[in-house]
Design a protein around this motif. Sequence first.
Motif, short mmCIF file in Angstrom:
data_model
loop_
_atom_site.label_atom_id
_atom_site.label_comp_id
_atom_site.label_asym_id
_atom_site.label_seq_id
_atom_site.Cartn_x
_atom_site.Cartn_y
_atom_site.Cartn_z
N SER A 1 35.82 41.59 27.54
CA SER A 1 36.39 42.06 28.82
C SER A 1 37.85 42.47 28.67
O SER A 1 38.68 42.19 29.53
CB SER A 1 36.27 40.96 29.87
OG SER A 1 36.88 39.76 29.42
N ASP B 1 39.21 44.65 31.59
CA ASP B 1 39.42 43.87 32.81
C ASP B 1 40.68 43.03 32.68
O ASP B 1 41.48 42.92 33.63
CB ASP B 1 38.22 42.94 33.07
CG ASP B 1 36.95 43.70 33.44
OD1 ASP B 1 37.03 44.92 33.65
OD2 ASP B 1 35.89 43.06 33.51
N SER C 1 33.87 45.82 37.04
CA SER C 1 34.12 45.28 35.71
C SER C 1 33.72 46.29 34.64
O SER C 1 32.68 46.95 34.74
CB SER C 1 33.32 43.99 35.51
OG SER C 1 33.46 43.53 34.17
#
Length: 264
Positions: free
Chosen positions: A167, A170, A160
């Motif tokens: 995020s 990701d 990650s």
Amino acid sequence: MSYNLYLDESKMSGNNIGGYSVAGVIIEEGTQLYNVRKELGRVKSEIWSSKFGYGKSKQIVFHEAEIRSHRGATLARKPEYSAFRKAKNVRTAVNGIGNIVKKFNLPILGVVEDQKAIEEAYKTKRDSHTSYYLALEQIIENYCYFLKNKHSVGRIICESRRNKDGSVLDQRVRKMYMKILVHGTLRYSASDLQDCLKDIIFIQKQENEAGLQIADFIPRPFLINYFKIEQTKPSIYQILRKARYDGGIGAKYGASKFGICIYN
């Protein structure tokens, strides 16, 4: 039976060189994964157990670049990495990873892209996003070939890149993955891929996942070899090279087709 494919990436630039690689290692869930984790813990204990004991030693996370550099900012964040001031401990860590790949016969999958060569040949611009997509599509295709040969299913596990801002990175990789699964590849239909792949998940480095720590050592040696640069010592390139998945047809032809694919 189920497998995990752990992936990492590396890039190289300078002196008219522009290269990008995504590569990793396949580990069978269950007993093999348990034994790999145990062996990685043993390697760490060789380095740190006299200072921290076995329990704390196995919780320290390996990161290749910092193991090889072990300077300034790294030591401020990871004082335990001062152990790598001793060349012997660097060898223990790096060779320990190579020995795990060899001992457990872990197949290597990946892609090396010569970004500069593709830019010149196809009159286009390459960046990390476009290179990652190309690599992921090829890796998914070869991973599904592996899984079909094993009559099995698998998942992809990436480190990650979540940070304080969220995020986004990701999510970008997940979108690539979903797009490939919806549209298929040159050789596999969407339904073929969906039958083989369970999911893609993202695990942060501090979670100490053994597969991701092994994958961290894999892409760069293949980039270095492609550009004919001397391997960083200690080197496990020859072990990784021999571990490329050959699709069951032998290393001479299969390793470059199903293991590490070159785009240039």
